[in-house]
Motif scaffolding. Structure first.
Motif, PDB file in Angstrom:
ATOM      1  N   ASP A 111       4.241  43.495  30.864  1.00 21.25           N
ATOM      2  CA  ASP A 111       3.484  43.556  32.107  1.00 21.25           C
ATOM      3  C   ASP A 111       2.227  44.406  31.924  1.00 21.25           C
ATOM      4  O   ASP A 111       1.132  44.021  32.354  1.00 21.25           O
ATOM      5  CB  ASP A 111       4.354  44.115  33.224  1.00 21.25           C
ATOM      6  CG  ASP A 111       3.717  43.941  34.589  1.00 21.25           C
ATOM      7  OD1 ASP A 111       3.622  42.793  35.054  1.00 21.25           O
ATOM      8  OD2 ASP A 111       3.302  44.963  35.175  1.00 21.25           O
ATOM      9  N   SER A 136       9.578  38.777  29.896  1.00 21.24           N
ATOM     10  CA  SER A 136       9.274  37.590  30.693  1.00 21.24           C
ATOM     11  C   SER A 136       7.769  37.476  30.901  1.00 21.24           C
ATOM     12  O   SER A 136       7.086  38.483  31.139  1.00 21.24           O
ATOM     13  CB  SER A 136       9.970  37.671  32.061  1.00 21.24           C
ATOM     14  OG  SER A 136      11.367  37.707  31.900  1.00 21.24           O
ATOM     15  N   PRO A 138       4.560  37.413  32.674  1.00 23.26           N
ATOM     16  CA  PRO A 138       4.209  37.892  34.013  1.00 23.26           C
ATOM     17  C   PRO A 138       3.470  36.828  34.823  1.00 23.26           C
ATOM     18  O   PRO A 138       2.769  35.985  34.281  1.00 23.26           O
ATOM     19  CB  PRO A 138       3.287  39.097  33.731  1.00 23.26           C
ATOM     20  CG  PRO A 138       3.505  39.442  32.296  1.00 23.26           C
ATOM     21  CD  PRO A 138       3.857  38.169  31.616  1.00 23.26           C
ATOM     22  N   ARG A 139       3.606  36.896  36.122  1.00 27.71           N
ATOM     23  CA  ARG A 139       2.900  35.952  36.994  1.00 27.71           C
ATOM     24  C   ARG A 139       1.395  36.127  36.930  1.00 27.71           C
ATOM     25  O   ARG A 139       0.643  35.198  37.225  1.00 27.71           O
ATOM     26  CB  ARG A 139       3.373  36.134  38.435  1.00 27.71           C
ATOM     27  CG  ARG A 139       4.845  35.790  38.652  1.00 27.71           C
ATOM     28  CD  ARG A 139       5.248  36.013  40.103  1.00 27.71           C
ATOM     29  NE  ARG A 139       6.663  35.694  40.316  1.00 27.71           N
ATOM     30  CZ  ARG A 139       7.290  35.844  41.466  1.00 27.71           C
ATOM     31  NH1 ARG A 139       6.621  36.308  42.527  1.00 27.71           N
ATOM     32  NH2 ARG A 139       8.570  35.539  41.582  1.00 27.71           N
ATOM     33  N   LYS A 140       0.960  37.316  36.520  1.00 25.72           N
ATOM     34  CA  LYS A 140      -0.484  37.571  36.478  1.00 25.72           C
ATOM     35  C   LYS A 140      -1.200  36.762  35.395  1.00 25.72           C
ATOM     36  O   LYS A 140      -2.424  36.827  35.289  1.00 25.72           O
ATOM     37  CB  LYS A 140      -0.756  39.064  36.282  1.00 25.72           C
ATOM     38  CG  LYS A 140      -0.192  39.671  35.018  1.00 25.72           C
ATOM     39  CD  LYS A 140      -0.368  41.180  35.004  1.00 25.72           C
ATOM     40  CE  LYS A 140       0.499  41.850  36.055  1.00 25.72           C
ATOM     41  NZ  LYS A 140       0.446  43.329  35.982  1.00 25.72           N
ATOM     42  N   THR A 142      -1.785  33.892  35.709  1.00 23.67           N
ATOM     43  CA  THR A 142      -2.626  32.975  36.487  1.00 23.67           C
ATOM     44  C   THR A 142      -4.032  33.520  36.710  1.00 23.67           C
ATOM     45  O   THR A 142      -4.901  32.800  37.211  1.00 23.67           O
ATOM     46  CB  THR A 142      -1.973  32.695  37.846  1.00 23.67           C
ATOM     47  OG1 THR A 142      -1.786  33.937  38.535  1.00 23.67           O
ATOM     48  CG2 THR A 142      -0.626  32.026  37.665  1.00 23.67           C
ATOM     49  N   PRO A 162       6.416  31.000  34.330  1.00 24.72           N
ATOM     50  CA  PRO A 162       5.928  31.193  35.703  1.00 24.72           C
ATOM     51  C   PRO A 162       5.385  29.900  36.303  1.00 24.72           C
ATOM     52  O   PRO A 162       4.625  29.172  35.652  1.00 24.72           O
ATOM     53  CB  PRO A 162       4.819  32.243  35.542  1.00 24.72           C
ATOM     54  CG  PRO A 162       5.088  32.906  34.237  1.00 24.72           C
ATOM     55  CD  PRO A 162       5.731  31.886  33.362  1.00 24.72           C
ATOM     56  N   ALA A 163       5.753  29.637  37.536  1.00 26.33           N
ATOM     57  CA  ALA A 163       5.280  28.424  38.204  1.00 26.33           C
ATOM     58  C   ALA A 163       3.769  28.424  38.353  1.00 26.33           C
ATOM     59  O   ALA A 163       3.130  27.365  38.372  1.00 26.33           O
ATOM     60  CB  ALA A 163       5.956  28.290  39.575  1.00 26.33           C
ATOM     61  N   GLY A 164       3.180  29.622  38.435  1.00 29.60           N
ATOM     62  CA  GLY A 164       1.733  29.721  38.619  1.00 29.60           C
ATOM     63  C   GLY A 164       0.924  29.181  37.468  1.00 29.60           C
ATOM     64  O   GLY A 164      -0.296  29.002  37.593  1.00 29.60           O
ATOM     65  N   SER A 167      -1.478  26.455  38.032  1.00 30.26           N
ATOM     66  CA  SER A 167      -2.747  26.667  38.737  1.00 30.26           C
ATOM     67  C   SER A 167      -3.933  26.795  37.779  1.00 30.26           C
ATOM     68  O   SER A 167      -5.072  26.925  38.220  1.00 30.26           O
ATOM     69  CB  SER A 167      -2.658  27.932  39.600  1.00 30.26           C
ATOM     70  OG  SER A 167      -2.562  29.092  38.787  1.00 30.26           O
ATOM     71  N   PRO A 186       7.948  24.435  35.016  1.00 27.51           N
ATOM     72  CA  PRO A 186       7.155  24.149  36.221  1.00 27.51           C
ATOM     73  C   PRO A 186       6.560  22.744  36.194  1.00 27.51           C
ATOM     74  O   PRO A 186       6.387  22.151  35.124  1.00 27.51           O
ATOM     75  CB  PRO A 186       6.047  25.213  36.174  1.00 27.51           C
ATOM     76  CG  PRO A 186       6.564  26.281  35.273  1.00 27.51           C
ATOM     77  CD  PRO A 186       7.450  25.613  34.285  1.00 27.51           C
TER      78      PRO A 186
END
Length: 757
Positions: A111, A136, A138-140, A142, A162-164, A167, A186
């Motif tokens: 992270d 894992s 990180p969502r960031k 994106t 991450p699903a993001g 994007s 995703p």
């Protein structure tokens, strides 16, 4: 134009001609970010030597580091480390894994790393390979809205993707291969720019991912996808490569896959695909390789892939097909019974444990036909379990791919399309390096005759020492005069990818060009790893200096040799055939890992007054690449013959005599076969393991090339031999852990601990 006006405009011309990035001066903030990255990654070798005066935008690109700037921002960052890919230890209930010494320390925080990394807001290309990253994603991630290429392969990433990531509208390539990622992928169907997806060698599944139909390459090999092949693939008009092998896919194969307008490479092997393909299926004319092996297919092969076309390589063994030799097919009842047990899961039944339970129950029901039928099916499933194990990383992390884009010469030098084996097979070797002539001269002490190791049709061999103290071998190749510089550079690009665990490793090269030499225009110096423990021949005969090899070691070594040959044949397109395979050219390292030293290279050389090709699609005396492939299989058979008997083979007569002895021993009592083997290894082998190896050896030595097995079939049999040997307890019986491995197979991924490394 007068002279004064010309000198006034000349600086403007220069400014126009010089690329803008030549003036790139990295902003102080991004300069600091790179030093932070260096610290967080715990100072990997590829980032050594940085200081306050380092101009990052002008660092020369290398295999392990590339930084590209535009203006005062970094647009491309590639860092390749030297840490091995993860060991697939079983995950605990909390989803953690055993962190090995190849990961970054416990102080590492992914992270924190991404918090720093995402400050490089102009990144188009981000490639972080073999760095020991763990955690894992990180969502960031994106935040990289301008990212076009993402490669984080060969790390220790776990958890869900991450699903993001869906994007990232500009993304063209997503490569997250060889990690520990799990769960559902995703939905990527909205990414209209996406051309390449490689999620191979993870734990993803069971639902097959939703993908956009603009993709060129899809690699989902060796995961846990449990479903049918989506019918939507028929709209993937730009798809060239599809590899979904070594999963748990079920149901029929959509016939539209073979006729996709751009398809060239199709690998569906080692699944549970069933049913019969229509005979009138049409195939795209550019289709070069199809692998349907180790499924539950019935009927006959379609005309377009069963017509023995020289332009199409097809693998279809271990189904229940009526095509080809029944020796490498299961009986129809095996596929019929097994197919009943492996139906696609419904939406209410898509969890892995329930699907495993359904498989076990289904197989039990399908085999209650009678006592004899049950035994037959049980044994066949057991053999299949050995195959699945070969697909798991218990054998080797760097798997060998199939022929890739055989008809394309452009993609050979495009690193985005290098096969998985070529990317991953080089672990344990330092990054490939382009040496200077001064470095070569320094390593060999100006080619001191005392360092000359040998001279033959493949050039001179010198022992050398690099500046870091490592011992190497330098091969000197003199090239034909008609070798163009452009062709030479293309061939060296291919050669630089010939790095595999079971080949003597290529560490780098140096090219020297002669302007006025009457016979030679170029000389290439190849720098090879030094393999410490001598030849396989010396280990079989020189017992005073070498450790006596027992059967488990011998069969593991032969698996390694076969893997190396398989890589040469199928890990690069076009394949490398007609190799100099003999027991003296098989070297062993300190771990008794086999490495082939006699493989060919795609360079035409001149030795004295004779011309010789060192490789490529070398033609045998019949002028056939196919025969050259089977010649390699024959020479592998000779090596196996020597490994089994411990006797030297010096002539064709020796081969015939030993071959006849083994054939006769197979038709007699088991003690007869034991008596035909090397006395030094008796008492160390399971009879069935030895018998399996002897049978495939005799097939390799068939007089007719067409009767010899493929290298894939040889590997399958040898791996099965290892499986049997691993379950032998020394009393002539199979130990209980084999039934555990069978249960593991029925439940999904094998958990056996055998190793052929």
């Amino acid at each position: 134009m007068d002279r004064h006006r010309f000198f006034f405009l000349f600086p403007i011309f220069i400014l126009v001609l010089i690329p803008l990035h030549s003036f790139a001066q990295l902003s102080p903030s991004e300069n600091r970010i790179l030093f932070e990255i260096q610290q967080i990654l715990e100072f990997p070798p590829s980032l050594e030597g940085w200081n306050n005066w380092t101009n990052f935008c002008y660092l020369p690109p290398s295999q392990s580091l590339q930084i590209v700037c535009s203006g005062n921002h970094i647009t491309q960052l590639t860092i390749v480390g030297n840490k091995s890919s993860p060991s697939r230890s079983p995950q605990s209930a909390r989803g953690k894994f055993a962190v090995s010494q190849q990961t970054l320390s416990e102080a590492f925080s992914i992270d924190t790393f991404f918090t720093v990394l995402t400050k490089l807001s102009s990144l188009n290309v981000l490639s972080l390979v073999s760095l020991g990253l763990w955690g894992s994603l990180p969502r960031k991630i994106t935040r990289f809205q301008s990212l076009e290429v993402l490669n984080m392969s060969s790390n220790f990433l776990y958890g869900e993707i991450p699903a993001g990531i869906a994007s990232l509208k500009n993304i063209r390539s997503i490569v997250l291969a060889d990690n520990l990622l799990n769960g559902t992928v995703p939905d990527l169907s909205s990414l209209i720019a996406l051309e390449e997806v490689d999620l191979s060698d993870n734990l993803l599944g069971p639902k097959f991912p939703s993908l956009g139909n603009k993709l060129v390459s899809i690699v989902l090999r060796n995961n846990s996808f449990l479903s049918g092949i989506p019918l939507e693939f028929k709209t993937f008009n730009q798809l060239q490569r599809l590899d979904i092998s070594s999963n748990k896919l079920v149901g029929p194969i959509p016939s539209a896959l073979f006729s996709l307008p751009s398809i060239q490479y199709l690998n569906l092997a080692m699944n549970r695909l069933s049913g019969a393909l229509p005979r009138n299926v049409s195939c795209n004319h550019g289709l070069a390789s199809v692998d349907l092996s180790h499924n539950l297919l019935t009927g006959r092969l379609p005309w377009c892939i069963g017509s023995n076309s020289s332009d199409l390589v097809v693998f279809y063994s271990w189904n229940c097909l009526a095509s080809g030799s029944s020796k490498y097919q299961h009986p129809f009842s095996f596929c019929d019974n097994a197919a009943l047990a492996v139906k696609p899961p419904t939406e209410n039944q898509n969890s892995e444990p329930r699907s495993k339970l359904g498989l076990i129950i289904g197989i039990a029901v399908g085999t209650v036909v009678g006592g004899i039928a049950m035994v037959v099916v049980f044994l066949l499933i057991f053999m299949w379990a050995g195959v699945r194990t070969s697909a798991d990383n218990k054998f080797e992390k760097s798997r060998t791919g199939k022929p890739f884009f055989r008809s394309s010469t452009v993609l050979l030098t495009d690193t985005r399309h290098v096969s998985h084996a070529m990317r991953m097979g080089a672990f344990g070797l330092p990054p490939y390096h382009e040496f200077t002539l001064e470095e070569i001269e320094e390593a060999t002490n100006n080619f001191d005759p005392a360092n000359l190791m040998g001279q033959g049709s493949k050039g001179q061999l010198y022992k050398g020492w690099l500046r870091d103290g490592s011992l190497v071998v330098v091969r000197c190749l003199k090239l034909k005069q008609r070798h163009s510089p452009q062709s030479l550079l293309q061939q060296m690009e291919v050669i630089s990818k010939l790095r595999h665990r079971h080949l003597v490793g290529l560490l780098g090269h140096c090219i020297v060009t002669y302007q006025d030499h009457p016979n030679v225009s170029n000389t290439v110096f190849l720098v090879l790893e030094y393999v410490s423990k001598g030849t396989l021949r010396s280990h079989l005969t020189d017992w005073r200096k070498r450790e006596i090899l027992k059967w488990p070691q011998r069969v593991a070594i032969t698996v390694g040799i076969t893997r190396g040959i398989q890589f040469l044949h199928t890990g690069i397109a076009p394949g490398i055939f007609g190799n100099d395979l003999k027991i003296e050219n098989i070297l062993l390292d300190e771990n008794l890992t086999a490495k082939i030293s006699g493989y060919n290279l795609p360079l035409p050389v001149r030795v004295g007054s004779e011309s010789a090709s060192t490789g490529g699609e070398a033609l045998d005396h019949h002028g056939s690449v196919k025969n050259s492939e089977k010649d390699d299989v024959y020479h592998l058979g000779v090596i196996l013959l020597e490994v089994i008997t411990g006797k030297q083979v010096k002539s064709e007569d020796d081969v015939n005599v030993l071959k006849l002895q083994l054939e006769e021993s197979l038709m007699d009592i088991p003690s007869k076969l034991r008596g035909a083997t090397d006395p030094s290894m008796r008492g160390t082998f399971a009879y069935e393991s030895l018998k399996t190896t002897v049978e495939i050896t005799l097939n390799c030595l068939s007089k007719e090339p067409s009767q010899r097995p493929s290298i894939d079939d040889v590997l399958w049999n040898l791996q099965y031999s290892v499986q049997v040997q691993d379950g032998w307890n020394g009393s002539g019986k199979l130990s209980g852990n084999l039934s555990g491995k069978l249960s593991g197979f029925l439940g999904g991924r094998l958990s056996g601990s055998f190793n052929t490394q």
